[in-house]
Design an enzyme around this catalytic site. Structure first.
Site, PDB file in Angstrom:
ATOM      1  N   SER A 111       0.842  -1.189   0.000  1.00  0.00           N
ATOM      2  CA  SER A 111       0.000   0.000   0.000  1.00  0.00           C
ATOM      3  C   SER A 111       0.890   1.256   0.000  1.00  0.00           C
ATOM      4  O   SER A 111       1.709   1.436  -0.895  1.00  0.00           O
ATOM      5  CB  SER A 111      -0.944  -0.040   1.201  1.00  0.00           C
ATOM      6  OG  SER A 111      -1.962   0.917   1.074  1.00  0.00           O
ATOM      7  N   ASP A 165      -8.963  -4.672  -6.401  1.00  0.00           N
ATOM      8  CA  ASP A 165      -8.531  -3.959  -5.199  1.00  0.00           C
ATOM      9  C   ASP A 165      -9.594  -2.949  -4.776  1.00  0.00           C
ATOM     10  O   ASP A 165      -9.997  -2.087  -5.555  1.00  0.00           O
ATOM     11  CB  ASP A 165      -7.204  -3.251  -5.471  1.00  0.00           C
ATOM     12  CG  ASP A 165      -6.522  -2.742  -4.218  1.00  0.00           C
ATOM     13  OD1 ASP A 165      -7.204  -2.159  -3.362  1.00  0.00           O
ATOM     14  OD2 ASP A 165      -5.296  -2.927  -4.102  1.00  0.00           O
ATOM     15  N   HIS A 178      -7.278  -5.692  -1.300  1.00  0.00           N
ATOM     16  CA  HIS A 178      -6.089  -4.855  -1.140  1.00  0.00           C
ATOM     17  C   HIS A 178      -4.964  -5.520  -0.347  1.00  0.00           C
ATOM     18  O   HIS A 178      -3.786  -5.396  -0.705  1.00  0.00           O
ATOM     19  CB  HIS A 178      -6.505  -3.554  -0.439  1.00  0.00           C
ATOM     20  CG  HIS A 178      -5.424  -2.528  -0.353  1.00  0.00           C
ATOM     21  ND1 HIS A 178      -4.899  -1.904  -1.454  1.00  0.00           N
ATOM     22  CD2 HIS A 178      -4.752  -2.020   0.726  1.00  0.00           C
ATOM     23  CE1 HIS A 178      -3.969  -1.028  -1.079  1.00  0.00           C
ATOM     24  NE2 HIS A 178      -3.848  -1.099   0.237  1.00  0.00           N
TER      25      HIS A 178
END
Length: 301
Positions: free
Chosen positions: A114, A240, A269
């Protein structure tokens, strides 16, 4: 002789040369054999913790690689701890971690999840001498996934709010499915997030002021992606919920080094812990292994 500093955690690390860790929440797994000459620096995401990288770390370590999961400044504590820091404090955490790891290995591969992926790329831009490869997992330059509420599109107003002293205690709260497609795992992680122990699964929301810093980091790195010449592994879920696949394609389009882009089709994600975590670990281990082979001219084993 190691120099002493006014930091008991850092002094403890200096007294224990087998580990580069300087906080209780970081962890280090020493490598073995020729593969142990390669170290992997793992970087967690915004409001996350080193724990979200633990499964990946164990898989990489089974391949013989040394693994160090660093803790970003302001994390594993309270929202107040997080909003006190700036994006440059996060980059400083990663740079210092890379230097500590590099002191124990011959080469370093940095992998982030991320926002951690953006920080991994920033390290490759700022310190190419420290980075032999980059793993960008669920890279997040923008929160533009399908679960992100429409009102977050107004986040461009946040710097004005901070200037006016508005919203210091406000946060964008996490929304279902919380980055996790596996329902049983999602339930356990949500329970941990809401337990009050942020070192276990992170905070349940993104403080507004921390999002401002994430946007500034993102802008800084996007403008400099063409400076990345290290090989890159880019892994992203096609569905995602937090950051769309456009984030991954941006990396593949702009960096100058060789890129391997792989889309996953049964995860959201949090790909390091979701349904395809074993695939992620396998791809990451193979990527690091190839870099070790290229560096040595022989297989790392």
């Amino acid at each position: 002789m190691n120099a002493r500093v006014d930091d008991p955690l850092l002094n403890a690390a200096l007294d224990a040369p087998q580990t580069p860790c300087v906080t209780p929440h970081e962890f280090f797994l020493p490598g073995s054999g020729e593969a142990g000459r390669t170290g992997v620096l793992l970087v967690h995401g915004l409001t996350g913790t080193p724990n979200e990288m633990r499964l990946l770390a164990k898989g990489l370590n089974r391949g013989g690689f040394a693994v160090y999961a660093v803790q970003l400044a302001g994390h594993c504590g309270t929202p107040d701890d997080l909003i006190r820091v700036r994006w440059t404090d996060w980059t400083a955490s990663v740079h210092a971690g890379a230097e500590r790891l590099r002191a124990q290995v011959d080469r370093v591969v940095v992998m982030g999840l991320s926002m951690g992926a953006v920080l991994a790329l920033e390290l490759a831009i700022a310190r190419p001498d420290l980075v032999d490869g980059v793993g960008a997992l669920s890279a997040t330059f923008r929160y533009d996934g399908w679960s992100i509420p429409r009102y977050t599109r107004l986040s461009f107003l946040l710097p004005l709010f901070r200037l006016l002293g508005i919203g210091r205690r406000r946060a964008f709260m996490e929304q279902p499915p919380y980055g996790i497609k596996d329902e049983a795992l999602r339930k356990r992680v949500v329970e941990q997030m809401n337990s009050g122990d942020s070192s276990a699964a992170g905070l349940p929301g993104n403080p507004w002021y921390a999002v401002i810093e994430m946007h500034r980091l993102s802008s800084h790195v996007r403008r400099r992606l063409q400076s990345v010449r290290a090989p890159c592994l880019v892994l992203h879920a096609s569905e995602d919920d937090i950051s769309s696949v456009n984030n991954a394609r941006l990396i593949a389009r702009r960096v100058r080094g060789p890129v391997s882009l792989v889309l996953l089709h049964d995860s959201y994600h949090m790909i390091t812990i979701d349904r395809e975590r074993r695939t992620v670990t396998t791809l990451a281990t193979e990527f690091v292994g190839r870099l070790a082979v290229d560096a040595d001219g022989t297989a790392a084993a």
